[in-house]
Design a protein around this motif. Sequence first.
Motif, PDB file in Angstrom:
ATOM      1  N   GLU A 324      43.418   7.052  67.656  1.00 24.60           N
ATOM      2  CA  GLU A 324      43.403   8.517  67.497  1.00 24.60           C
ATOM      3  C   GLU A 324      42.489   8.908  66.339  1.00 24.60           C
ATOM      4  OE1 GLU A 324      48.066   9.224  68.885  1.00 24.60           O
ATOM      5  OE2 GLU A 324      47.494   9.593  66.826  1.00 24.60           O
ATOM      6  N   THR A 325      42.604   8.175  65.243  1.00 33.52           N
ATOM      7  CA  THR A 325      41.827   8.521  64.042  1.00 33.52           C
ATOM      8  C   THR A 325      40.348   8.205  64.231  1.00 33.52           C
ATOM      9  OG1 THR A 325      43.772   7.991  62.728  1.00 33.52           O
ATOM     10  CG2 THR A 325      41.686   8.165  61.547  1.00 33.52           C
ATOM     11  N   LEU A 326      40.082   7.006  64.768  1.00 36.53           N
ATOM     12  CA  LEU A 326      38.679   6.616  64.948  1.00 36.53           C
ATOM     13  C   LEU A 326      37.963   7.577  65.905  1.00 36.53           C
ATOM     14  CD1 LEU A 326      39.015   2.730  65.180  1.00 36.53           C
ATOM     15  CD2 LEU A 326      38.301   4.098  63.209  1.00 36.53           C
ATOM     16  N   TRP A 327      38.688   8.038  66.920  1.00 36.09           N
ATOM     17  CA  TRP A 327      38.103   8.978  67.886  1.00 36.09           C
ATOM     18  C   TRP A 327      37.597  10.232  67.183  1.00 36.09           C
ATOM     19  CZ3 TRP A 327      35.805   9.293  72.222  1.00 36.09           C
ATOM     20  CH2 TRP A 327      35.727  10.492  72.930  1.00 36.09           C
ATOM     21  N   LYS A 328      38.200  10.535  66.021  1.00 35.74           N
ATOM     22  CA  LYS A 328      37.797  11.740  65.287  1.00 35.74           C
ATOM     23  C   LYS A 328      36.707  11.424  64.269  1.00 35.74           C
ATOM     24  CE  LYS A 328      42.273  13.442  66.368  1.00 35.74           C
ATOM     25  NZ  LYS A 328      43.415  12.636  66.683  1.00 35.74           N
ATOM     26  N   GLY A 329      36.225  10.186  64.281  1.00 34.01           N
ATOM     27  CA  GLY A 329      35.149   9.813  63.368  1.00 34.01           C
ATOM     28  C   GLY A 329      35.610   9.611  61.940  1.00 34.01           C
ATOM     29  N   THR A 330      36.915   9.490  61.739  1.00 28.47           N
ATOM     30  CA  THR A 330      37.442   9.279  60.383  1.00 28.47           C
ATOM     31  C   THR A 330      37.633   7.780  60.160  1.00 28.47           C
ATOM     32  OG1 THR A 330      38.627  11.375  60.545  1.00 28.47           O
ATOM     33  CG2 THR A 330      39.374   9.849  58.831  1.00 28.47           C
ATOM     34  N   PRO A 331      37.179   7.251  59.020  1.00 31.24           N
ATOM     35  CA  PRO A 331      37.354   5.807  58.797  1.00 31.24           C
ATOM     36  C   PRO A 331      38.812   5.450  58.492  1.00 31.24           C
ATOM     37  CG  PRO A 331      36.324   6.826  56.883  1.00 31.24           C
ATOM     38  CD  PRO A 331      36.453   7.909  57.921  1.00 31.24           C
ATOM     39  N   VAL A 332      39.154   4.208  58.841  1.00 32.04           N
ATOM     40  CA  VAL A 332      40.540   3.747  58.735  1.00 32.04           C
ATOM     41  C   VAL A 332      40.593   2.485  57.888  1.00 32.04           C
ATOM     42  CG1 VAL A 332      42.465   2.809  60.090  1.00 32.04           C
ATOM     43  CG2 VAL A 332      41.104   4.685  61.024  1.00 32.04           C
ATOM     44  N   VAL A 333      41.627   2.396  57.052  1.00 37.41           N
ATOM     45  CA  VAL A 333      41.945   1.141  56.359  1.00 37.41           C
ATOM     46  C   VAL A 333      43.315   0.722  56.900  1.00 37.41           C
ATOM     47  CG1 VAL A 333      42.499   0.087  54.137  1.00 37.41           C
ATOM     48  CG2 VAL A 333      40.602   1.702  54.304  1.00 37.41           C
ATOM     49  N   ALA A 334      43.354  -0.428  57.582  1.00 37.95           N
ATOM     50  CA  ALA A 334      44.578  -0.734  58.338  1.00 37.95           C
ATOM     51  C   ALA A 334      44.991  -2.186  58.203  1.00 37.95           C
ATOM     52  CB  ALA A 334      44.353  -0.404  59.809  1.00 37.95           C
ATOM     53  N   GLY A 335      46.280  -2.409  58.300  1.00 34.70           N
ATOM     54  CA  GLY A 335      46.841  -3.761  58.242  1.00 34.70           C
ATOM     55  C   GLY A 335      46.347  -4.597  59.414  1.00 34.70           C
ATOM     56  N   LYS A 336      46.115  -5.894  59.113  1.00 33.02           N
ATOM     57  CA  LYS A 336      45.659  -6.808  60.162  1.00 33.02           C
ATOM     58  C   LYS A 336      46.889  -7.216  60.967  1.00 33.02           C
ATOM     59  CE  LYS A 336      42.219  -9.931  59.057  1.00 33.02           C
ATOM     60  NZ  LYS A 336      41.797 -11.122  58.321  1.00 33.02           N
ATOM     61  N   ALA A 337      47.305  -6.376  61.895  1.00 31.69           N
ATOM     62  CA  ALA A 337      48.558  -6.647  62.608  1.00 31.69           C
ATOM     63  C   ALA A 337      48.449  -6.183  64.052  1.00 31.69           C
ATOM     64  CB  ALA A 337      49.706  -5.892  61.922  1.00 31.69           C
ATOM     65  N   GLY A 349      35.997   0.954  59.713  1.00 31.72           N
ATOM     66  CA  GLY A 349      36.700   0.834  58.428  1.00 31.72           C
ATOM     67  C   GLY A 349      37.015  -0.614  58.141  1.00 31.72           C
ATOM     68  N   PHE A 350      38.186  -0.849  57.538  1.00 28.69           N
ATOM     69  CA  PHE A 350      38.484  -2.205  57.075  1.00 28.69           C
ATOM     70  C   PHE A 350      39.893  -2.642  57.450  1.00 28.69           C
ATOM     71  CE2 PHE A 350      35.362  -0.436  54.094  1.00 28.69           C
ATOM     72  CZ  PHE A 350      34.356  -1.394  54.207  1.00 28.69           C
ATOM     73  N   LEU A 351      40.035  -3.936  57.714  1.00 29.46           N
ATOM     74  CA  LEU A 351      41.357  -4.540  57.913  1.00 29.46           C
ATOM     75  C   LEU A 351      41.799  -5.115  56.576  1.00 29.46           C
ATOM     76  CD1 LEU A 351      40.627  -6.419  61.250  1.00 29.46           C
ATOM     77  CD2 LEU A 351      42.061  -4.377  60.959  1.00 29.46           C
ATOM     78  N   VAL A 352      43.071  -4.942  56.256  1.00 31.27           N
ATOM     79  CA  VAL A 352      43.551  -5.396  54.941  1.00 31.27           C
ATOM     80  C   VAL A 352      44.890  -6.123  55.080  1.00 31.27           C
ATOM     81  CG1 VAL A 352      42.399  -3.603  53.589  1.00 31.27           C
ATOM     82  CG2 VAL A 352      44.640  -3.119  54.576  1.00 31.27           C
ATOM     83  N   GLU A 353      45.214  -6.896  54.028  1.00 31.57           N
ATOM     84  CA  GLU A 353      46.464  -7.654  54.089  1.00 31.57           C
ATOM     85  C   GLU A 353      47.339  -7.486  52.849  1.00 31.57           C
ATOM     86  OE1 GLU A 353      46.227 -11.439  56.670  1.00 31.57           O
ATOM     87  OE2 GLU A 353      44.276 -11.325  55.688  1.00 31.57           O
ATOM     88  N   GLU A 375      30.889   4.210  59.315  1.00 29.69           N
ATOM     89  CA  GLU A 375      32.033   3.468  59.874  1.00 29.69           C
ATOM     90  C   GLU A 375      32.763   4.335  60.905  1.00 29.69           C
ATOM     91  OE1 GLU A 375      33.031   0.397  59.633  1.00 29.69           O
ATOM     92  OE2 GLU A 375      31.602  -0.230  58.111  1.00 29.69           O
ATOM     93  N   GLY A 376      32.969   5.606  60.551  1.00 28.06           N
ATOM     94  CA  GLY A 376      33.670   6.512  61.461  1.00 28.06           C
ATOM     95  C   GLY A 376      32.933   6.634  62.796  1.00 28.06           C
TER      96      GLY A 376
END
Length: 419
Positions: A324-337, A349-353, A375-376
């Motif tokens: 949903e967020t990426l579709w709006k061109g907004t970058p995401v920082v998200a858990g690698k899950a 964006g980036f995957l984080v742990e 990125e977006g």
Amino acid sequence: MPQPVNTGEIPLEMYERILPEEIAKLRQLAGDLKGARVLHINSTPYGGGVSELLRSQVPFERALGIDANWQVISGEPSFFRVTKAFHNALQGGAHSLTRADQEIYLAYSSLNAKDLKGDYDFIIVHDPQPAAIRSLRPDINAHWIWRCHVDTSNPNPEVWDFLVDYVNAYDAAVFTLREFKPYGIKIRVETITPAIDPLSPKNMELPDEMISHLVNWTGVSDDSPLICQVSRFDVWKDPLGVIEAYRLVKQEIPNVNLALVGSMALDDPEGWDMYEKLLEASRKDEQIHIYTNVGDLQVNAFQRLSDVVIQKSIREGFGLVVSETLWKGTPVVAGKAGGIPIQMAGGGGFLVESIEETAKRVLELLSNPVMAAEEGKRGKEHVRKNFLITRLIKDELMLLESLVYKFSSISVEDSGKSA
Ligand code: UDP
């Protein structure tokens, strides 16, 4: 006891304007299934990814000439406490299965099963809450599919050993990722990734002025950097970790704001406990904004106006909010899950742990708007190719046809790789 859920109408012509080839393909594919009676069963009409999917999927199938329907099971809070514990246990959480759990689960499953009318060609049962219904209604002669949306790669054995026989009573089981297939499954297994509806109120284009207005209305100003997480208040989504990451970001960017936007689903009794914890953790910080039950348009606006969206999941089924967020061109920082990495395989964006890594990546994006925009853009393109609803409907129609015509695989190996 199962209650019908009303959905709106999908005007296919609007989708045809943005996805002409995909809609033509779907019309062709749906030809053989015209008039087929399909029932989706889940446990909540709002809150969370499954209801989000069904709210678009059911009217979309209807627009294609399929007689699609949606019903939610019902139960007392005791039932949903047990099923939430099952949900957590299926994702690997600790749980000691008691005789009382089993009795409560089966008592409400029986009540719901008893009242289910059976005139369907296909019954698609979503997640563990209604899973036992199939075994309790052997008289209903439909193709039964269990659609699992959670990460069951490493389930708690006590709970899974109890549920697996109910699952093996289905004709097929569908998981979001191949790795989610748990042990003990003896039926046909397919993999289908979820997807977003680009024209739903949650995802449709909004004028800039309205985006600011919708967010300002909640009390968040748009003249400071904004980070946000949109998620049920659930331990696996780690909203407390988001607050900690925000505090690290604030040391470098003192005027940053954090919004935690969380819905309360009918089948998730733990949400209010987490809400209390979040209030406690954010006390005395006016730059943290915590909301419950924000409408679709406002969620849309938050995902568009935020400079960075966080999705700090520790365990995840798919994590629809990422697409949903990426579709709006907004970058995401998200858990690698779970399903998050495949959504960010094309950038975005980036995957984080860890909390520290989350803060570091958020800071990187906040201080580099050109990189954030790039990125977006890449994230949006990846979603356009892989995670729009037309691809999901295509996979599902192929699965239904394969059950009727008995071809063995729907080649959903491709799922998530082509639109
Ligand atoms: N959601 C919402 N309002 C909120 C929080 C979440 O509408 O305050 C929606 C979100 O936009 C997404 C869904 O709930 O469509 C969450 O789906 P996801 O797959 O990310 O997680 P789940 O809740 O199914 O674990």
